[in-house]
Design a protein around this motif. Structure first.
Motif, PDB file in Angstrom:
ATOM      1  N   LYS A  71       0.849  -1.203   0.000  1.00 43.79           N
ATOM      2  CA  LYS A  71       0.000   0.000   0.000  1.00 43.79           C
ATOM      3  C   LYS A  71       0.884   1.252   0.000  1.00 43.79           C
ATOM      4  CE  LYS A  71      -2.369  -1.113   3.724  1.00 43.79           C
ATOM      5  NZ  LYS A  71      -1.981  -2.490   4.111  1.00 43.79           N
ATOM      6  N   VAL A  72       0.586   2.170  -0.928  1.00 41.06           N
ATOM      7  CA  VAL A  72       1.394   3.386  -1.061  1.00 41.06           C
ATOM      8  C   VAL A  72       0.770   4.530  -0.268  1.00 41.06           C
ATOM      9  CG1 VAL A  72       2.332   5.095  -2.675  1.00 41.06           C
ATOM     10  CG2 VAL A  72       2.105   2.690  -3.377  1.00 41.06           C
ATOM     11  N   ILE A  73       1.584   5.201   0.523  1.00 37.41           N
ATOM     12  CA  ILE A  73       1.124   6.386   1.244  1.00 37.41           C
ATOM     13  C   ILE A  73       2.042   7.551   0.874  1.00 37.41           C
ATOM     14  CG2 ILE A  73       0.705   7.405   3.528  1.00 37.41           C
ATOM     15  CD1 ILE A  73       0.689   3.988   3.995  1.00 37.41           C
ATOM     16  N   THR A  74       1.437   8.665   0.447  1.00 39.67           N
ATOM     17  CA  THR A  74       2.199   9.843   0.046  1.00 39.67           C
ATOM     18  C   THR A  74       1.894  10.997   0.997  1.00 39.67           C
ATOM     19  OG1 THR A  74       0.434  10.528  -1.453  1.00 39.67           O
ATOM     20  CG2 THR A  74       2.192   9.188  -2.394  1.00 39.67           C
ATOM     21  N   GLU A  75       2.563  12.117   0.788  1.00 39.97           N
ATOM     22  CA  GLU A  75       2.409  13.338   1.597  1.00 39.97           C
ATOM     23  C   GLU A  75       3.055  13.135   2.970  1.00 39.97           C
ATOM     24  OE1 GLU A  75       1.446  16.093   0.438  1.00 39.97           O
ATOM     25  OE2 GLU A  75       0.359  15.529  -1.341  1.00 39.97           O
ATOM     26  N   VAL A 123       0.986  13.220   6.182  1.00 36.94           N
ATOM     27  CA  VAL A 123       0.075  12.074   6.275  1.00 36.94           C
ATOM     28  C   VAL A 123       0.861  10.803   6.605  1.00 36.94           C
ATOM     29  CG1 VAL A 123      -1.626  10.682   5.042  1.00 36.94           C
ATOM     30  CG2 VAL A 123      -1.552  13.153   4.655  1.00 36.94           C
TER      31      VAL A 123
END
Lengths: 256, 256
Positions: free
Chosen positions: A61-65, A68
């Motif tokens: 799962k990709v999480i950006t920012e 965040v």
């Protein structure tokens, strides 16, 4: 499986490195060289379609920012809490991280960009540069590169951003005169966000951040710098240090 | 004791009204008339030194920034959850609310501002207007009022913001083609944030938001509009509706 794609330990990449080291979560580090425009290469745009670091990949799962990502790291993993335990404390933390993202960082970033960008773009022919720019996914980022590399920003713009940096520093000083950490009694992601962009300021902008004018900020900076997690983040590999230092000395003038 | 200071049910004030009504938390409503510059009056600046609505006061503690207020409401009060139960879902929600705050809303807001501001400022003499502006706490906001009231924005700026609004609408449509709500399987603050600025778009900008071009967004808009909490928020008093409507019809042209 936890993979972090990040640049040198500065700004938004430093923000996530600070959180992950404070949290003590094991991860695989992937250095993305912004000076070689690696964040716009097809392999990375597959991970983050916006072509921006940092990006975290957790079990696919990709999480950006960065802001965040930091709240995610704190909520998804064991380890010392990086957020206040009460809702009001968390609100204070988020008001602060939002201020850093929407006001302090853009102002500082445009000034830094103005002074550092030529160190990168001057190594390229106009055709090579345009080819790099054409590959950038976000039009806003394309515009920023073109403006900076060609005519730069106006004195009026730079002065306004300088004013915003000074306002931000004063706000930090005022807050830290009242509470030991930026969101209250405990260290939190508010401190992480703020340190990520002010880590170098006592050295680079001593006219702005110093023991006489900003004593509480300096005291906080000392306590931050003494934390093992902070030291581990700052010790991450930095192959572009030399280019950055050349830009920093130019940058100091606008912030004096 | 829960006091909410807010303007008409639109934009950031609507964002918090949606959350508080969806949550079902009793509160005391305080209408702040932006058309009369009440947000800059001394009594309100004591509550929020930035002179901006909405602001929440809970047992004497002030919370500002609509996105932060909404997470606070969800964490501090009983009632239906407005955030996903898993950290990854919450990260998705926050990536989205951040996008709305930093990209979609500013673009739409500058266009709206350009078309509506004269409906407010034309009622004042230059001296009266300058007196109102001089009282604004944030210099950025002072500059925005002066620019808008005097020369307005350039065609180039308006077109770029129009492009950003279209990009935002496309991003919503793409997301809603994949999942029923903007942060996944469940309704969340991501939907609240997005609805707060798109509530009127099918009516005001039918060339942009319609059943043919954005079918998933329209379906989502219908499901949102059917929610009792959403209806209660939209039914909050709106003494400035007439002025807003006059601006909206002018605004439609730039977004077609």
């Amino acid at each position: 499986m936890l993979d972090l794609y990040h640049a040198e330990p500065a700004a938004n990449s430093l923000k996530v490195l600070l959180a992950i080291k404070e949290k003590g979560v094991p991860f695989t580090s992937h250095f993305v060289n912004l000076h070689e425009f690696q964040q716009h290469e097809p392999w990375f745009v597959k991970i983050n379609p916006n072509g921006q670091v940092p990006a975290l990949v957790h079990d696919g799962k990709v999480i950006t920012e960065s802001t965040v990502i930091n709240e995610y790291l704190d909520e998804a993993f064991e380890g010392p809490l990086l957020r206040p335990v009460d809702p009001y404390g968390r609100a204070r933390m988020r008001i602060w991280t939002k201020f850093v993202d929407e006001y302090f960082t853009p102002a500082l970033s445009f000034i830094a960009w103005h002074h550092m960008i030529r160190n990168i773009t001057d190594k390229l022919t106009p055709e090579e540069l345009e080819a790099k720019i054409a590959r950038i996914p976000l039009k806003e980022q394309q515009d920023k590169w073109r403006t900076s590399a060609r005519q730069g920003y106006t004195r009026e713009q730079l002065e306004e951003w300088g004013r915003q940096v000074r306002v931000s520093i004063q706000r930090m000083e005022k807050e830290l005169a009242e509470t030991p950490w930026l969101a209250g009694a405990a260290f939190s992601l508010a401190d992480v966000s703020s340190f990520a962009i002010t880590a170098g300021m006592p050295r680079v902008s001593p006219n702005l951040v110093n023991a006489k004018d900003t004593p509480h900020l300096m005291d906080w900076h000392g306590r931050m710098s003494a934390r093992p997690g902070v030291q581990a983040a700052l010790a991450m590999p930095n192959p572009v240090r030399e280019t950055m230092e050349a830009g920093r000395s130019k940058m100091a003038s606008i912030l004096s």
